[in-house]
Motif scaffolding. Structure first.
Motif, mmCIF file in Angstrom:
data_model
loop_
_atom_site.group_PDB
_atom_site.id
_atom_site.type_symbol
_atom_site.label_atom_id
_atom_site.label_comp_id
_atom_site.label_asym_id
_atom_site.label_seq_id
_atom_site.Cartn_x
_atom_site.Cartn_y
_atom_site.Cartn_z
ATOM 1 N N VAL A 205 -29.042 47.769 -50.243
ATOM 2 C CA VAL A 205 -29.243 46.724 -51.251
ATOM 3 C C VAL A 205 -30.728 46.547 -51.474
ATOM 4 C CG1 VAL A 205 -28.823 44.331 -51.896
ATOM 5 C CG2 VAL A 205 -27.131 45.559 -50.514
ATOM 6 N N LEU A 206 -31.147 46.549 -52.744
ATOM 7 C CA LEU A 206 -32.540 46.341 -53.129
ATOM 8 C C LEU A 206 -32.596 45.246 -54.177
ATOM 9 C CD1 LEU A 206 -35.574 47.102 -53.408
ATOM 10 C CD2 LEU A 206 -34.864 48.875 -55.032
ATOM 11 N N VAL A 207 -33.436 44.224 -53.956
ATOM 12 C CA VAL A 207 -33.530 43.084 -54.873
ATOM 13 C C VAL A 207 -34.790 43.211 -55.723
ATOM 14 C CG1 VAL A 207 -33.692 40.574 -55.069
ATOM 15 C CG2 VAL A 207 -32.268 41.600 -53.292
ATOM 16 N N THR A 208 -34.646 43.088 -57.041
ATOM 17 C CA THR A 208 -35.791 43.146 -57.950
ATOM 18 C C THR A 208 -36.080 41.804 -58.613
ATOM 19 O OG1 THR A 208 -34.402 43.833 -59.813
ATOM 20 C CG2 THR A 208 -35.337 45.573 -58.437
ATOM 21 N N GLU A 265 -39.864 51.122 -58.186
ATOM 22 C CA GLU A 265 -39.691 51.962 -59.366
ATOM 23 C C GLU A 265 -39.157 53.330 -58.984
ATOM 24 O OE1 GLU A 265 -43.493 52.013 -61.227
ATOM 25 O OE2 GLU A 265 -43.376 49.930 -61.918
ATOM 26 N N THR A 266 -39.619 53.846 -57.857
ATOM 27 C CA THR A 266 -39.126 55.147 -57.384
ATOM 28 C C THR A 266 -37.644 55.078 -57.054
ATOM 29 O OG1 THR A 266 -41.278 55.804 -56.495
ATOM 30 C CG2 THR A 266 -39.338 56.867 -55.546
ATOM 31 N N SER A 267 -37.240 54.009 -56.390
ATOM 32 C CA SER A 267 -35.836 53.854 -56.003
ATOM 33 C C SER A 267 -34.924 53.734 -57.217
ATOM 34 C CB SER A 267 -35.660 52.627 -55.106
ATOM 35 O OG SER A 267 -36.386 52.760 -53.901
ATOM 36 N N LEU A 268 -35.457 53.163 -58.311
ATOM 37 C CA LEU A 268 -34.647 52.940 -59.503
ATOM 38 C C LEU A 268 -34.936 53.951 -60.605
ATOM 39 C CD1 LEU A 268 -34.872 49.041 -59.695
ATOM 40 C CD2 LEU A 268 -33.115 50.450 -58.610
ATOM 41 N N ALA A 269 -35.604 55.049 -60.260
ATOM 42 C CA ALA A 269 -35.937 56.069 -61.260
ATOM 43 C C ALA A 269 -34.686 56.684 -61.877
ATOM 44 C CB ALA A 269 -36.796 57.161 -60.620
ATOM 45 N N TRP A 270 -33.550 56.576 -61.195
ATOM 46 C CA TRP A 270 -32.309 57.146 -61.734
ATOM 47 C C TRP A 270 -31.928 56.495 -63.066
ATOM 48 C CZ3 TRP A 270 -28.286 53.815 -62.625
ATOM 49 C CH2 TRP A 270 -28.242 52.625 -61.912
ATOM 50 N N GLN A 271 -32.399 55.269 -63.298
ATOM 51 C CA GLN A 271 -32.080 54.607 -64.560
ATOM 52 C C GLN A 271 -32.750 55.300 -65.745
ATOM 53 O OE1 GLN A 271 -32.625 50.350 -64.425
ATOM 54 N NE2 GLN A 271 -31.902 50.212 -62.320
ATOM 55 N N GLN A 272 -33.809 56.075 -65.485
ATOM 56 C CA GLN A 272 -34.452 56.880 -66.515
ATOM 57 C C GLN A 272 -34.052 58.345 -66.414
ATOM 58 O OE1 GLN A 272 -36.459 54.291 -64.916
ATOM 59 N NE2 GLN A 272 -35.752 53.213 -66.735
ATOM 60 N N GLY A 273 -32.990 58.604 -65.640
ATOM 61 C CA GLY A 273 -32.502 59.971 -65.507
ATOM 62 C C GLY A 273 -33.342 60.838 -64.607
ATOM 63 N N MET A 274 -34.116 60.225 -63.695
ATOM 64 C CA MET A 274 -34.988 60.986 -62.805
ATOM 65 C C MET A 274 -34.669 60.671 -61.346
ATOM 66 S SD MET A 274 -36.929 62.627 -64.964
ATOM 67 C CE MET A 274 -38.256 63.231 -63.912
ATOM 68 N N VAL A 275 -35.034 61.601 -60.478
ATOM 69 C CA VAL A 275 -35.028 61.347 -59.036
ATOM 70 C C VAL A 275 -36.420 61.695 -58.524
ATOM 71 C CG1 VAL A 275 -32.578 61.637 -58.587
ATOM 72 C CG2 VAL A 275 -34.031 63.646 -58.659
ATOM 73 N N VAL A 276 -36.935 60.882 -57.612
ATOM 74 C CA VAL A 276 -38.295 61.042 -57.123
ATOM 75 C C VAL A 276 -38.266 61.204 -55.614
ATOM 76 C CG1 VAL A 276 -40.610 60.026 -57.031
ATOM 77 C CG2 VAL A 276 -39.108 59.557 -58.992
ATOM 78 N N PHE A 277 -39.023 62.188 -55.122
ATOM 79 C CA PHE A 277 -39.106 62.416 -53.678
ATOM 80 C C PHE A 277 -40.549 62.279 -53.236
ATOM 81 C CE2 PHE A 277 -35.483 65.033 -55.155
ATOM 82 C CZ PHE A 277 -34.479 64.342 -54.504
ATOM 83 N N GLN A 278 -40.732 61.678 -52.065
ATOM 84 C CA GLN A 278 -42.065 61.420 -51.532
ATOM 85 C C GLN A 278 -42.166 61.896 -50.085
ATOM 86 O OE1 GLN A 278 -41.904 57.138 -52.423
ATOM 87 N NE2 GLN A 278 -43.570 57.450 -53.904
ATOM 88 N N GLY A 279 -41.903 63.175 -49.885
ATOM 89 C CA GLY A 279 -42.004 63.737 -48.555
ATOM 90 C C GLY A 279 -40.716 63.739 -47.763
ATOM 91 N N GLU A 280 -39.578 63.565 -48.456
ATOM 92 C CA GLU A 280 -38.291 63.659 -47.757
ATOM 93 C C GLU A 280 -38.038 65.101 -47.323
ATOM 94 O OE1 GLU A 280 -37.889 60.044 -50.399
ATOM 95 O OE2 GLU A 280 -38.796 62.046 -50.510
#
Length: 353
Positions: A205-208, A265-280
């Motif tokens: 769960v993430l609260v904005t 913003e990274t966690s919710l990038a899927w709303q713009q059709g993107m996925v973002v990785f930061q060293g996973e």
């Protein structure tokens, strides 16, 4: 001659009807009145759906100014909004009750608040959608997501059966908004938050915006009851505010963390059709990418599974991912059936170039 007949999208018509009722309840501008008349004249289904929803939500009185455009007589001045079908004739009421049973199935228990709205929404793998609820709350569904919405006179409930969704909740202190997922309930009045259900039990769960309370819950009905009366004293709730996130495991345990705005913003990038990785790790990256595509991935070389990957990727774009892995990390891919086999060295001529 073109004999094609375009049929109206029933789900879209239902959303539009709900939006028009909310607008009429607050008062229409001159422009909106003109647009409403055009919408009603476009299809008989529009007027029927509008009357259907108005009757189920005790809003028949606001239809009086446009009664001449509707398929039945609308009472001009009902005294109160208490009865389901105020001032309607027996025949009209009977027909509307029959219709209401299709979309508004009432709960059998007389002790349960009267059901006002019920709907199910799904997205396929790689698909995303947005839903506007009757109270103007907005839901954004990520890939491969299933949920059920239930509104009563005293509470609003969403059961997240699988996947991920973002909830922008309209304020209504008299009707708490409860999301049930993986045995937990997330309760809010007017706020915005993201819920992801993993493996049918682990929940993130993430609260904005605003604040939410998370507590144990076995069923959606129990969560609604807790939202109205308050959770039992023996159950400890977790409270999250803006920028806070929690990942709950099967046992319901997990630390609450505060994250930077950029990470939100990274966690919710899927709303713009993107996925973002930061060293996973590559293993984690492939697990996330798999949510957006029907293709499977298998790491056949264990020496590469912990390679750290970073960057922006278009959700579901397997070709882009494989290209980056090869040219940036020297990871080769081979297609076997519907599965991409990944290794440090090429294994056949079918390698992804």
């Amino acid at each position: 001659m073109n004999n094609t007949v375009v049929l109206p999208n029933r789900e879209r018509v239902q959303e539009q009807a709900a939006q028009w009722l909310a607008a009429m309840d607050r008062g229409l501008s001159a422009q909106e009145k003109h647009e409403l008349r055009d919408w009603l004249s476009a299809s008989s289904l529009h007027a029927e759906t509008l009357v259907h929803y108005a009757s189920a939500w005790d809003l028949m009185d606001i239809l009086a100014p446009i009664a001449e455009l509707l398929p039945l007589s609308v009472p001009p001045k009902p005294s109160k909004r208490r009865n389901l079908f105020p001032a309607l004739t027996t025949a009209i009421a009977a027909s509307l009750v029959t219709a209401a049973l299709v979309l508004f199935e009432p709960w059998s228990s007389t002790s349960t608040p009267e059901l006002r709205f019920s709907a199910a929404h799904t997205t396929q793998v790689g698909e995303q959608s947005e839903v506007v609820l009757p109270d103007q709350s907005r839901l954004k569904l990520n890939t491969d997501t299933r949920l059920k919405v239930t509104y009563t006179a005293s509470a609003r409930s969403v059961e997240l059966l699988s996947g991920e969704a973002y909830f922008d909740v309209a304020k209504d202190p008299q009707r708490p908004f409860v999301v049930v997922a993986g045995g937990r309930s997330v309760t809010a009045v007017g706020t915005a938050f993201n819920v992801e259900l993993r493996d049918q039990s682990a929940v993130e769960v993430l609260v904005t915006e605003g604040k939410v309370a998370i507590s144990d819950s076995v069923e959606a009905e129990a969560a609604v009851h807790n939202a109205i009366t308050g959770p039992a004293e023996k159950k400890e709730s977790i409270y999250l505010t803006v920028g806070q996130k929690v990942q709950l495991d099967v046992a319901g345990r997990g630390p609450v963390t505060t994250i930077e705005e950029s990470d939100v913003e990274t966690s919710l990038a899927w709303q713009q059709g993107m996925v973002v990785f930061q060293g996973e790790s590559l293993e984690q990256v492939l697990a996330e990418i798999s949510r957006y595509t029907s293709a499977d991935f298998e790491i056949v070389d264990n020496t590469i599974k912990n390679i750290e990957v970073g960057g922006f990727f278009k959700a579901g774009d397997t070709d882009q991912l494989l290209f980056v892995l090869k040219h940036n990390f020297g990871i080769h891919s081979q297609l076997s059936g519907n599965t991409w086999l990944l290794s440090q060295t090429p294994t056949s001529k079918s390698e992804r170039r």
